[in-house]
Design a protein around this motif. Structure first.
Motif, short mmCIF file in Angstrom:
data_model
loop_
_atom_site.label_atom_id
_atom_site.label_comp_id
_atom_site.label_asym_id
_atom_site.label_seq_id
_atom_site.Cartn_x
_atom_site.Cartn_y
_atom_site.Cartn_z
N VAL A 59 -117.75 -27.76 51.26
CA VAL A 59 -116.27 -28.09 51.96
C VAL A 59 -115.78 -29.35 51.46
N ILE A 60 -114.55 -29.29 50.88
CA ILE A 60 -114.07 -30.64 50.33
C ILE A 60 -112.61 -30.80 50.90
N ASN A 61 -111.87 -31.84 50.48
CA ASN A 61 -110.63 -31.95 50.92
C ASN A 61 -109.66 -31.29 50.12
N ALA A 62 -108.30 -31.33 50.60
CA ALA A 62 -107.30 -30.28 49.62
C ALA A 62 -107.05 -30.86 48.34
N GLN A 63 -107.47 -32.18 48.08
CA GLN A 63 -106.97 -32.82 46.52
C GLN A 63 -108.09 -32.17 45.79
N GLY A 64 -109.17 -31.54 46.25
CA GLY A 64 -110.07 -31.23 45.25
C GLY A 64 -111.18 -32.34 45.03
N LYS A 65 -111.21 -33.12 45.98
CA LYS A 65 -112.33 -34.21 45.90
C LYS A 65 -113.27 -34.20 47.20
#
Length: 125
Positions: A59-65
DNA sequence: CTGATGACGGTGC
DNA sequence: GGCACCGCCATCA
């Protein structure tokens, strides 16, 4: 998980559906869980012990980071784990969600677990 | 009960 | 593209 909460429980069950080599955004998980926000998902992940059976690292953030947190080493460990699963990060530490983004759970699973079927993976894997 | 907090995300500049 | 705000709301002290 540390706390016993129905909401966290639902979040974890969804996270457990993410297959190796794929990643999902906090907001995406929240949408599938329903009646829940991205912050809730992030908070739920933060409450999980490092050795939890839940694949929280996917699970990561919407920025792909990978979301930065106080414990930098934990972030680094997450990156290593994901790379070991085949996820590729660019020089900015970002991953291509078009390639590695999880499409969502199977329709059958959603129905059997009382989640909104609108979030079913559109097609094959 | 009240207030602070947080692994987020969309908007506006 | 980046950065600063602000809304989000379950948990916890």
């Amino acid at each position: 998980m540390k706390v016993n909460s129905p909401v966290y429980g639902r979040i974890c069950r969804v996270v457990e559906q993410i297959p190796p080599g794929k990643v999902a955004a906090y907001g995406q998980i929240a949408a599938i869980v329903g009646n829940c926000t991205a912050r809730m998902v992030g908070y739920a992940m933060a409450s999980l012990p490092p050795d939890s059976p839940v694949p929280w690292q996917r699970v990561i953030n919407a920025q792909g980071k990978i979301s930065p947190r106080a414990d930098h080493e934990s972030t680094e460990h997450q990156r290593q784990t994901l790379m070991a699963e085949g996820i590729v990060f660019d020089s900015q530490g970002k991953t291509d969600l078009r390639r590695f983004g999880w499409r969502g759970p199977q329709l059958e699973w959603l129905l059997e677990n009382d989640f909104d079927p609108i979030w079913a993976a559109s097609s094959n894997e």
